[in-house]
Enzyme design. Structure first.
Site, PDB file in Angstrom:
ATOM      1  N   SER A 151       1.114  -1.444   0.515  1.00  0.00           N
ATOM      2  CA  SER A 151      -0.016   0.195   0.166  1.00  0.00           C
ATOM      3  C   SER A 151       0.913   0.938  -0.181  1.00  0.00           C
ATOM      4  CB  SER A 151      -1.157   0.103   1.442  1.00  0.00           C
ATOM      5  OG  SER A 151      -1.663   1.186   1.705  1.00  0.00           O
ATOM      6  N   TYR A 164      -2.774  -1.309  10.894  1.00  0.00           N
ATOM      7  CA  TYR A 164      -2.330  -1.713   9.129  1.00  0.00           C
ATOM      8  C   TYR A 164      -0.523  -1.027   8.628  1.00  0.00           C
ATOM      9  CZ  TYR A 164      -3.923  -0.775   4.177  1.00  0.00           C
ATOM     10  OH  TYR A 164      -3.891  -0.825   3.093  1.00  0.00           O
TER      11      TYR A 164
END
Length: 253
Positions: free
Chosen positions: A144, A158
């Site tokens: 990401s 995350y």
């Protein structure tokens, strides 16, 4: 005209929606036999039907990537049906809780890190031996933009999991570089997926996120999928250990 993945087999985890679905479709369009894996049975089966409707070949295997026995079974099913494994897009993942680090429960941490990071490692663990039998292969892991930057507050678990995927990618790339297997990662920015729709439920939130991308818009799943296919293709034969941003320029701001 010959397709670049004709007679090859590709596994895509998280193949039931979003980037995973787009990736499965993109591999199939290039001639690959596709194994779409997901915990979402309805979504995974729908992806397979879309591939078949377009004239491609695919199967669905329900897989919880946090469980070694299920990941091993997914890879074994791939070999049983298609006889080989050439490439994999390890894409399954979830978003965070939206809580600050001190308010996370141990279960919150474990769930995000287990799916995003442990799940990616388990896929490599069982995919790589099959590729070693062929003497070649390519693996792409979905990290990401938050694997490169801190991102937003209240997202520590995350961010940690996605940074971890980049470390795992680099380490695994070194493990297999001399054995014919390339391992790379993709770092998407904001992409129009069900996760983004859930995170940005109103136009103002989406406008704010869009403004972080110098290119002036958020991305589409197909744009990430095409990058995964390229990284698995012979055109990327000298690329391994790379972390390729597909983020509309977010990381350079």
């Amino acid at each position: 005209m010959a397709k670049s993945f004709e007679n090859r087999v590709a596994v895509v985890t998280g193949g039931g929606s979003g980037i995973g679905r787009a990736s499965a479709l993109a591999f199939a369009m290039e001639g690959a036999n596709v194994v779409a894996a997901d915990i979402d049975v309805e979504g995974g089966e729908e992806t397979v039907q879309m591939i078949k409707n377009a004239g491609g070949e695919a199967i669905f295997v329900r897989t919880d990537v946090t469980k070694a026995v299920e990941v091993e079974a997914m890879v074994n099913k791939t070999i049983e049906v298609y006889g080989r494994l050439d490439c994999a897009h390890n894409n399954a993942g979830i978003d965070g809780t939206g809580l600050p680090a001190d308010e996370l429960s141990e279960a919150d941490w474990d769930r995000v890190v287990s799916i995003n990071l442990k799940g990616t490692w388990l896929c490599i663990k069982y995919e790589a031996p099959q590729m070693l039998k062929l003497g070649k292969g390519a693996i792409v892991n979905t990290s990401s933009i938050f694997g490169l930057i801190g991102g937003f507050p209240n997202n520590a678990e995350y961010v940690a999991s996605k940074h971890g995927i980049l470390g795992l990618t680099k380490g695994a790339a070194l493990d297999y570089a001399a054995k014919g297997i390339r391992v790379n990662a993709i770092c998407p920015g904001a992409i129009r997926t069900p996760i983004l729709e859930r995170q940005m439920p109103n136009p103002d939130a989406l406008k704010m996120v869009t403004s972080l991308h110098p290119i002036g818009r958020v991305g589409n799943p197909e744009e990430v999928a095409e990058t995964a296919v390229w990284l698995c293709s012979d055109a990327a034969s000298f690329v391994t250990g790379a972390c390729l941003s597909v983020d509309g320029g977010w990381a350079i701001t």
